[in-house]
Design an enzyme around this catalytic site. Structure first.
Site, PDB file in Angstrom:
ATOM      1  N   ASN A   9       7.026  -0.216  14.868  1.00  0.00           N
ATOM      2  CA  ASN A   9       6.060  -0.049  13.778  1.00  0.00           C
ATOM      3  C   ASN A   9       4.942  -1.043  14.064  1.00  0.00           C
ATOM      4  OD1 ASN A   9       4.650   0.207  11.384  1.00  0.00           O
ATOM      5  ND2 ASN A   9       6.015  -1.177  10.265  1.00  0.00           N
ATOM      6  N   LYS A  11       2.165  -1.501  12.561  1.00  0.00           N
ATOM      7  CA  LYS A  11       1.406  -1.957  11.391  1.00  0.00           C
ATOM      8  C   LYS A  11      -0.093  -1.824  11.686  1.00  0.00           C
ATOM      9  CE  LYS A  11       5.224  -5.093  10.599  1.00  0.00           C
ATOM     10  NZ  LYS A  11       5.829  -5.907   9.594  1.00  0.00           N
ATOM     11  N   HIS A  95       7.654   2.026   3.686  1.00  0.00           N
ATOM     12  CA  HIS A  95       7.771   0.679   4.253  1.00  0.00           C
ATOM     13  C   HIS A  95       7.538  -0.357   3.150  1.00  0.00           C
ATOM     14  CE1 HIS A  95       6.951  -2.894   6.636  1.00  0.00           C
ATOM     15  NE2 HIS A  95       7.629  -2.291   7.593  1.00  0.00           N
ATOM     16  N   GLU A  97       5.933  -3.000   3.048  1.00  0.00           N
ATOM     17  CA  GLU A  97       4.542  -3.467   2.887  1.00  0.00           C
ATOM     18  C   GLU A  97       3.747  -2.484   2.045  1.00  0.00           C
ATOM     19  OE1 GLU A  97       3.789  -4.099   7.039  1.00  0.00           O
ATOM     20  OE2 GLU A  97       5.218  -5.753   7.016  1.00  0.00           O
ATOM     21  N   GLU A 167      15.845  -2.038   5.690  1.00  0.00           N
ATOM     22  CA  GLU A 167      15.010  -3.195   5.995  1.00  0.00           C
ATOM     23  C   GLU A 167      15.036  -4.185   4.835  1.00  0.00           C
ATOM     24  OE1 GLU A 167      12.024  -2.284   9.244  1.00  0.00           O
ATOM     25  OE2 GLU A 167      11.033  -1.799   7.388  1.00  0.00           O
ATOM     26  N   GLY A 173       9.066  -9.565   9.178  1.00  0.00           N
ATOM     27  CA  GLY A 173       7.940 -10.398   9.583  1.00  0.00           C
ATOM     28  C   GLY A 173       8.139 -11.865   9.279  1.00  0.00           C
ATOM     29  N   SER A 213      12.811  -8.409  11.710  1.00  0.00           N
ATOM     30  CA  SER A 213      12.814  -9.425  12.778  1.00  0.00           C
ATOM     31  C   SER A 213      13.827  -9.127  13.882  1.00  0.00           C
ATOM     32  CB  SER A 213      13.022 -10.822  12.191  1.00  0.00           C
ATOM     33  OG  SER A 213      11.999 -11.107  11.243  1.00  0.00           O
ATOM     34  N   GLY A 234       8.922  -4.358  14.115  1.00  0.00           N
ATOM     35  CA  GLY A 234       7.515  -4.654  13.908  1.00  0.00           C
ATOM     36  C   GLY A 234       6.975  -5.521  15.030  1.00  0.00           C
ATOM     37  N   GLY A 235       6.976  -6.824  14.812  1.00  0.00           N
ATOM     38  CA  GLY A 235       6.371  -7.773  15.748  1.00  0.00           C
ATOM     39  C   GLY A 235       6.747  -7.552  17.209  1.00  0.00           C
TER      40      GLY A 235
HETATM   41  C1  PEP Z   1       8.812  -3.682  10.212  1.00  0.00           C
HETATM   42  O1  PEP Z   1       7.589  -3.733  10.217  1.00  0.00           O
HETATM   43  O2  PEP Z   1       9.389  -2.663   9.809  1.00  0.00           O
HETATM   44  C2  PEP Z   1       9.569  -4.836  10.683  1.00  0.00           C
HETATM   45  C3  PEP Z   1      10.877  -4.795  10.671  1.00  0.00           C
HETATM   46  O3  PEP Z   1       8.829  -5.895  11.102  1.00  0.00           O
HETATM   47  P1  PEP Z   1       9.400  -7.176  11.927  1.00  0.00           P
HETATM   48  O4  PEP Z   1      10.236  -6.624  13.038  1.00  0.00           O
HETATM   49  O5  PEP Z   1       8.152  -7.856  12.433  1.00  0.00           O
HETATM   50  O6  PEP Z   1      10.184  -7.976  10.979  1.00  0.00           O
END
Ligand code: PEP
Length: 252
Positions: A9, A11, A95, A97, A167, A173, A213, A234-235
Protein backbone atom coordinates in the site's frame (compact mmCIF):
# COMPACT_ATOMS: atom_id res chain seq x y z
CA UNK A 1 -4.96 -24.60 0.74
CA UNK A 2 -4.72 -20.82 0.87
CA UNK A 3 -2.13 -18.91 -1.14
CA UNK A 4 -0.35 -15.99 0.51
CA UNK A 5 -1.11 -12.53 -0.81
CA UNK A 6 1.60 -9.94 -0.30
CA UNK A 7 0.24 -6.49 -1.08
CA UNK A 8 1.94 -3.12 -0.93
CA UNK A 9 0.00 0.00 0.00
CA UNK A 10 1.95 2.97 -1.28
CA UNK A 11 -0.34 5.55 0.36
CA UNK A 12 0.38 9.05 -1.05
CA UNK A 13 3.82 8.21 -2.37
CA UNK A 14 5.40 7.85 -5.83
CA UNK A 15 4.80 9.76 -9.05
CA UNK A 16 4.11 7.96 -12.35
CA UNK A 17 7.77 8.11 -13.39
CA UNK A 18 8.86 6.75 -10.00
CA UNK A 19 6.21 4.03 -10.37
CA UNK A 20 7.64 2.94 -13.71
CA UNK A 21 11.19 2.87 -12.33
CA UNK A 22 10.09 0.96 -9.21
CA UNK A 23 8.23 -1.78 -11.05
CA UNK A 24 10.95 -2.12 -13.68
CA UNK A 25 13.43 -2.72 -10.84
CA UNK A 26 11.12 -4.95 -8.80
CA UNK A 27 9.90 -7.27 -11.58
CA UNK A 28 13.12 -9.28 -12.05
CA UNK A 29 13.63 -9.42 -8.28
CA UNK A 30 10.30 -11.18 -7.68
CA UNK A 31 10.13 -13.16 -10.93
CA UNK A 32 9.25 -16.79 -10.28
CA UNK A 33 8.30 -16.19 -6.64
CA UNK A 34 4.86 -17.60 -7.32
CA UNK A 35 3.96 -19.17 -3.98
CA UNK A 36 2.28 -15.85 -3.20
CA UNK A 37 0.26 -13.36 -5.18
CA UNK A 38 2.01 -10.01 -5.39
CA UNK A 39 -0.04 -6.81 -5.50
CA UNK A 40 0.92 -3.14 -5.49
CA UNK A 41 -1.87 -0.76 -4.49
CA UNK A 42 -0.89 2.64 -5.79
CA UNK A 43 -2.29 6.19 -6.04
CA UNK A 44 -4.92 6.65 -8.75
CA UNK A 45 -2.62 8.65 -11.06
CA UNK A 46 -0.01 5.86 -11.00
CA UNK A 47 -2.36 3.01 -11.92
CA UNK A 48 -2.13 3.19 -15.72
CA UNK A 49 1.67 3.39 -15.56
CA UNK A 50 1.81 0.53 -13.05
CA UNK A 51 -0.45 -1.67 -15.19
CA UNK A 52 1.73 -1.05 -18.24
CA UNK A 53 4.99 -1.65 -16.34
CA UNK A 54 3.62 -4.84 -14.75
CA UNK A 55 2.52 -6.42 -18.04
CA UNK A 56 4.07 -9.87 -18.44
CA UNK A 57 5.21 -9.97 -14.80
CA UNK A 58 3.71 -11.62 -11.71
CA UNK A 59 2.86 -8.22 -10.19
CA UNK A 60 -0.81 -7.22 -9.93
CA UNK A 61 -2.03 -3.67 -9.55
CA UNK A 62 -4.58 -2.24 -7.14
CA UNK A 63 -6.06 1.11 -6.14
CA UNK A 64 -6.20 2.53 -2.62
CA UNK A 65 -9.88 3.47 -2.56
CA UNK A 66 -12.99 3.65 -4.75
CA UNK A 67 -16.25 5.56 -4.63
CA UNK A 68 -19.50 3.67 -4.11
CA UNK A 69 -21.61 5.36 -6.76
CA UNK A 70 -21.49 4.19 -10.37
CA UNK A 71 -21.20 7.77 -11.65
CA UNK A 72 -22.59 11.21 -10.95
CA UNK A 73 -22.02 14.47 -9.12
CA UNK A 74 -19.16 13.40 -6.85
CA UNK A 75 -16.40 15.84 -7.72
CA UNK A 76 -12.95 14.39 -7.25
CA UNK A 77 -14.08 10.79 -6.85
CA UNK A 78 -13.24 7.67 -8.89
CA UNK A 79 -15.66 4.86 -9.70
CA UNK A 80 -15.08 1.12 -9.79
CA UNK A 81 -15.80 1.01 -13.54
CA UNK A 82 -13.11 3.64 -14.14
CA UNK A 83 -10.60 1.55 -12.19
CA UNK A 84 -11.59 -1.63 -13.95
CA UNK A 85 -11.29 -0.13 -17.41
CA UNK A 86 -7.67 0.89 -16.89
CA UNK A 87 -6.65 -2.58 -15.75
CA UNK A 88 -6.93 -2.32 -11.96
CA UNK A 89 -7.46 -5.74 -10.35
CA UNK A 90 -7.59 -4.97 -6.62
CA UNK A 91 -8.74 -2.14 -4.40
CA UNK A 92 -7.99 -1.38 -0.76
CA UNK A 93 -11.14 -0.37 1.11
CA UNK A 94 -11.55 0.87 4.68
CA UNK A 95 -7.91 1.58 5.40
CA UNK A 96 -7.58 3.06 8.89
CA UNK A 97 -6.13 6.28 7.45
CA UNK A 98 -9.35 6.74 5.49
CA UNK A 99 -11.42 5.90 8.57
CA UNK A 100 -9.33 8.28 10.68
CA UNK A 101 -8.86 11.28 8.36
CA UNK A 102 -11.62 11.06 5.75
CA UNK A 103 -14.76 10.11 7.66
CA UNK A 104 -14.92 6.51 6.44
CA UNK A 105 -17.41 4.44 8.41
CA UNK A 106 -18.36 0.77 8.35
CA UNK A 107 -21.38 1.80 6.32
CA UNK A 108 -19.37 3.55 3.59
CA UNK A 109 -16.83 0.72 3.65
CA UNK A 110 -19.70 -1.68 3.00
CA UNK A 111 -21.06 0.47 0.14
CA UNK A 112 -17.62 0.77 -1.48
CA UNK A 113 -17.04 -2.97 -1.12
CA UNK A 114 -20.32 -3.78 -2.84
CA UNK A 115 -19.60 -1.36 -5.69
CA UNK A 116 -16.09 -2.73 -6.22
CA UNK A 117 -17.25 -6.36 -6.23
CA UNK A 118 -20.08 -5.58 -8.63
CA UNK A 119 -17.54 -4.09 -11.05
CA UNK A 120 -15.35 -7.20 -10.83
CA UNK A 121 -12.58 -5.82 -8.62
CA UNK A 122 -10.98 -7.82 -5.82
CA UNK A 123 -11.27 -6.07 -2.48
CA UNK A 124 -8.66 -5.83 0.26
CA UNK A 125 -10.93 -4.90 3.17
CA UNK A 126 -9.05 -3.35 6.07
CA UNK A 127 -10.20 -3.46 9.66
CA UNK A 128 -8.65 -3.47 13.11
CA UNK A 129 -8.80 -2.04 16.59
CA UNK A 130 -7.33 1.18 17.92
CA UNK A 131 -4.89 1.16 20.84
CA UNK A 132 -7.51 1.97 23.51
CA UNK A 133 -9.67 -0.92 22.31
CA UNK A 134 -6.78 -3.37 22.58
CA UNK A 135 -5.85 -2.06 26.01
CA UNK A 136 -9.48 -2.40 27.16
CA UNK A 137 -9.56 -6.02 26.03
CA UNK A 138 -12.29 -5.53 23.42
CA UNK A 139 -10.27 -6.27 20.26
CA UNK A 140 -12.24 -9.41 19.42
CA UNK A 141 -15.60 -7.67 19.73
CA UNK A 142 -14.36 -4.74 17.62
CA UNK A 143 -13.06 -6.85 14.73
CA UNK A 144 -16.13 -9.10 14.80
CA UNK A 145 -18.43 -6.08 14.60
CA UNK A 146 -16.39 -4.52 11.76
CA UNK A 147 -16.38 -7.82 9.86
CA UNK A 148 -20.16 -8.10 10.13
CA UNK A 149 -20.92 -4.48 9.23
CA UNK A 150 -18.37 -4.20 6.43
CA UNK A 151 -19.62 -7.40 4.79
CA UNK A 152 -23.36 -6.77 5.26
CA UNK A 153 -25.37 -8.11 2.30
CA UNK A 154 -22.30 -9.47 0.54
CA UNK A 155 -23.00 -12.96 -0.80
CA UNK A 156 -20.86 -16.05 -0.32
CA UNK A 157 -20.05 -15.93 -4.01
CA UNK A 158 -18.93 -12.30 -3.79
CA UNK A 159 -16.87 -13.10 -0.69
CA UNK A 160 -14.54 -15.18 -2.90
CA UNK A 161 -13.18 -11.86 -4.18
CA UNK A 162 -12.63 -10.38 -0.73
CA UNK A 163 -9.37 -10.45 1.21
CA UNK A 164 -9.49 -9.19 4.78
CA UNK A 165 -6.50 -7.25 6.05
CA UNK A 166 -6.36 -7.27 9.83
CA UNK A 167 -4.56 -4.04 10.65
CA UNK A 168 -4.31 -3.02 14.30
CA UNK A 169 -4.40 0.76 13.98
CA UNK A 170 -1.73 1.19 16.66
CA UNK A 171 0.73 -0.77 14.51
CA UNK A 172 0.29 1.11 11.23
CA UNK A 173 3.21 3.32 10.34
CA UNK A 174 4.34 3.34 13.96
CA UNK A 175 7.07 0.72 13.89
CA UNK A 176 5.04 -1.21 16.48
CA UNK A 177 4.06 -4.66 15.26
CA UNK A 178 1.51 -7.03 16.72
CA UNK A 179 3.31 -10.07 18.05
CA UNK A 180 2.93 -13.11 15.80
CA UNK A 181 0.62 -14.61 18.44
CA UNK A 182 -1.55 -11.48 18.60
CA UNK A 183 -1.76 -11.37 14.79
CA UNK A 184 -2.61 -15.07 14.63
CA UNK A 185 -5.25 -14.84 17.34
CA UNK A 186 -7.06 -11.85 15.86
CA UNK A 187 -6.87 -13.15 12.27
CA UNK A 188 -8.35 -16.34 13.74
CA UNK A 189 -11.21 -14.40 15.36
CA UNK A 190 -12.01 -12.84 11.97
CA UNK A 191 -11.94 -16.30 10.36
CA UNK A 192 -14.33 -17.62 13.04
CA UNK A 193 -16.66 -14.73 12.35
CA UNK A 194 -16.57 -15.58 8.63
CA UNK A 195 -17.43 -19.19 9.54
CA UNK A 196 -20.48 -17.97 11.48
CA UNK A 197 -21.58 -15.71 8.63
CA UNK A 198 -20.75 -17.88 5.59
CA UNK A 199 -19.90 -21.37 6.82
CA UNK A 200 -16.69 -23.27 7.46
CA UNK A 201 -15.70 -23.72 3.82
CA UNK A 202 -15.71 -19.96 3.20
CA UNK A 203 -13.73 -19.47 6.41
CA UNK A 204 -11.11 -21.98 5.27
CA UNK A 205 -10.80 -20.27 1.91
CA UNK A 206 -10.72 -16.59 2.81
CA UNK A 207 -7.36 -14.84 2.84
CA UNK A 208 -6.76 -12.92 6.06
CA UNK A 209 -3.67 -10.75 5.88
CA UNK A 210 -1.85 -9.01 8.69
CA UNK A 211 -0.82 -5.37 8.27
CA UNK A 212 1.02 -3.05 10.62
CA UNK A 213 4.76 -2.38 10.31
CA UNK A 214 5.40 -5.72 8.61
CA UNK A 215 8.93 -5.62 7.26
CA UNK A 216 11.83 -7.74 6.05
CA UNK A 217 12.80 -8.48 9.66
CA UNK A 218 9.47 -9.72 11.04
CA UNK A 219 7.60 -11.06 7.98
CA UNK A 220 8.77 -14.68 8.27
CA UNK A 221 7.60 -14.99 11.89
CA UNK A 222 4.22 -13.40 11.17
CA UNK A 223 3.63 -15.42 8.00
CA UNK A 224 4.49 -18.64 9.82
CA UNK A 225 1.27 -18.33 11.81
CA UNK A 226 -1.61 -20.52 10.71
CA UNK A 227 -4.19 -17.75 10.42
CA UNK A 228 -1.94 -15.18 8.71
CA UNK A 229 -2.24 -15.54 4.94
CA UNK A 230 -0.08 -12.67 3.83
CA UNK A 231 0.56 -9.02 4.50
CA UNK A 232 -0.60 -5.55 3.65
CA UNK A 233 2.57 -3.53 3.75
CA UNK A 234 2.93 0.24 3.83
CA UNK A 235 6.40 1.65 4.47
CA UNK A 236 8.34 -1.46 3.48
CA UNK A 237 6.54 -1.64 0.12
CA UNK A 238 8.30 1.53 -1.01
CA UNK A 239 11.71 -0.12 -1.23
CA UNK A 240 12.23 -2.88 -3.77
CA UNK A 241 14.72 -4.78 -1.60
CA UNK A 242 12.55 -4.76 1.53
CA UNK A 243 9.39 -5.66 -0.38
CA UNK A 244 11.21 -8.47 -2.20
CA UNK A 245 12.45 -9.85 1.14
CA UNK A 246 8.84 -10.07 2.36
CA UNK A 247 7.78 -11.79 -0.89
CA UNK A 248 10.65 -14.24 -0.39
CA UNK A 249 9.53 -14.92 3.19
CA UNK A 250 6.13 -15.88 1.76
CA UNK A 251 7.86 -18.21 -0.71
CA UNK A 252 10.15 -19.95 1.77
C1 PEP B 1 -0.61 0.07 5.75
O1 PEP B 1 -0.50 1.15 5.20
O2 PEP B 1 -1.61 -0.64 5.54
C2 PEP B 1 0.43 -0.37 6.67
C3 PEP B 1 0.32 -1.52 7.28
O3 PEP B 1 1.47 0.49 6.83
P1 PEP B 1 2.89 0.14 7.55
O4 PEP B 1 3.34 -1.17 6.98
O5 PEP B 1 3.78 1.28 7.15
O6 PEP B 1 2.61 0.05 8.99
Amino acid sequence: MRKYVIAGNWKMNMTPSQTKAFITELAPMVAGLDKCDIVLCVPYVDIATAVEAAKGTNIHVGAENVHFAESGAYTGEISAAMLKEIGTEYVVIGHSERRQYFGETDQTVNLRTKAALKAGLKVILCLGEVKEERLSGITNEVVRMQTKLDLADITADELKNVIIAYEPVWAIGTGLTATPDQADETCGVIRECIAELYGSEAAEEIIVQYGGSMNDGNAAELLAKANVDGGLIGGASLKTDKFTAIVKAANA
